[in-house]
Design a protein around this motif. Structure first.
Motif, mmCIF file in Angstrom:
data_model
loop_
_atom_site.group_PDB
_atom_site.id
_atom_site.type_symbol
_atom_site.label_atom_id
_atom_site.label_comp_id
_atom_site.label_asym_id
_atom_site.label_seq_id
_atom_site.Cartn_x
_atom_site.Cartn_y
_atom_site.Cartn_z
ATOM 1 N N HIS A 150 1.422 3.859 2.154
ATOM 2 C CA HIS A 150 1.869 4.622 3.331
ATOM 3 C C HIS A 150 3.379 4.843 3.319
ATOM 4 C CE1 HIS A 150 -1.922 3.535 5.872
ATOM 5 N NE2 HIS A 150 -2.139 4.551 5.063
ATOM 6 N N ASP A 184 0.089 -4.394 6.275
ATOM 7 C CA ASP A 184 -0.535 -3.841 7.478
ATOM 8 C C ASP A 184 -1.974 -4.322 7.659
ATOM 9 O OD1 ASP A 184 1.797 -2.517 7.997
ATOM 10 O OD2 ASP A 184 1.021 -0.499 7.636
ATOM 11 N N HIS A 205 -7.284 -0.865 5.633
ATOM 12 C CA HIS A 205 -6.159 -0.121 6.200
ATOM 13 C C HIS A 205 -5.860 1.078 5.299
ATOM 14 C CE1 HIS A 205 -2.473 0.684 8.340
ATOM 15 N NE2 HIS A 205 -1.808 0.665 7.203
ATOM 16 N N HIS A 263 0.849 -1.192 0.000
ATOM 17 C CA HIS A 263 0.000 0.000 0.000
ATOM 18 C C HIS A 263 0.884 1.241 0.000
ATOM 19 C CE1 HIS A 263 0.799 -0.723 4.254
ATOM 20 N NE2 HIS A 263 0.281 0.442 4.615
ATOM 21 N N ASP A 300 5.769 4.494 5.380
ATOM 22 C CA ASP A 300 6.700 3.493 5.922
ATOM 23 C C ASP A 300 6.777 2.239 5.041
ATOM 24 O OD1 ASP A 300 4.031 3.205 6.740
ATOM 25 O OD2 ASP A 300 4.584 1.916 8.419
ATOM 26 N N HIS A 301 6.119 2.287 3.885
ATOM 27 C CA HIS A 301 6.174 1.175 2.931
ATOM 28 C C HIS A 301 6.729 1.620 1.583
ATOM 29 C CE1 HIS A 301 3.710 -1.571 5.502
ATOM 30 N NE2 HIS A 301 3.500 -0.395 6.075
HETATM 31 ZN ZN LIG Z 1 0.059 1.335 6.572
#
Ligand SMILES: [Zn+2]
Ligand SMILES: [Zn+2]
Length: 220
Positions: free
Chosen positions: A65, A158, A139, A63, A67-68
């Motif tokens: 976000h 996540d 999420h 996804h 932190d990814h």
């Molecule tokens: Zn996430």
């Protein structure tokens, strides 16, 4: 960084900042796939470990976000490889709109770099070698998990967190639609993976044994 070989074809790289952030390297017959890229500081380690295993074919994102997708920019500057994510998250990660329930739009990847995951003639997300993406929204709208059928491992991003071997719901403050995320966890009941591997927590074995309980416990 901790390097864990979690199955025959899959290595999990775990990093720590304020919390655990993991990415996966998946060996296919034609090369290596990088699943998620963590944060920017992780990219050189990811590249080094990936290239020990073979030629890098593509980056696949669970996804959009930060932190990814934080390592995408650095990695594609070094290597000319395609990057894929579900179409529903593209505008958010490019900063064209804020993620649902967030105030500010933020450009996390350069424009027109991340391509939508291809869809086959049956309307399903297309497989990359042995890795099959499944859309698991909640999420984030475009959250996907990647199932490695041969190794029977689900790379779940996540979709969950975990504690002491028990599945727990994803982090509430970062989750757009919790009810939908809980409903999406039915993928574990359908696929019955031997291992559910989780970005920010320890992995969970035989998670299908507890998925009904999980869904009941967290149902809205
Ligand atoms: Zn996430
Ligand atoms: Zn995350």
């Amino acid at each position: 960084m901790k390097i864990r070989k979690i199955s025959e074809h899959i290595t999990k790289l775990e990093f720590w900042c304020l919390f655990k952030v993991s990415v996966w390297l998946v060996q296919a017959s034609n090369g290596v796939y990088i699943i998620d890229t963590g944060m920017a500081f992780m990219s050189k380690h990811i590249l080094r470990e990936a290239e020990k295993l073979g030629e890098i074919k593509a980056i696949l994102l669970t996804h959009g976000h930060s932190d990814h997708v934080g390592g995408v920019k650095n990695i594609i500057r070094e290597r000319n490889i395609p990057v894929y994510a579900h179409a529903f998250d593209l505008d958010y990660m490019e900063g064209k709109a804020p993620f649902p329930r967030r105030k500010k739009a933020e450009a996390l990847v350069p424009p027109n770099v991340v391509q939508p995951l291809p869809i086959n003639e049956n309307g399903e997300l297309e497989a990359f070698g042995d890795l099959i993406p499944y859309h698991t929204p909640g999420h984030s709208p475009g959250h996907v998990v990647y199932y490695h059928a041969k190794d029977n491992v689900l790379l779940s991003g996540d979709l969950f967190t975990s504690k002491k071997g028990q599945l727990q719901q994803p982090m509430r403050m970062f989750t757009a639609y919790m009810d939908q995320a809980i409903a999406s966890s039915r993928i574990v009941r359908e696929l019955k993976p031997a291992l559910v591997s989780i970005t920010h927590s320890d992995d969970v074995k035989d998670a299908h044994m507890q998925i009904d309980e999980y869904m009941k416990q967290y149902a809205g």
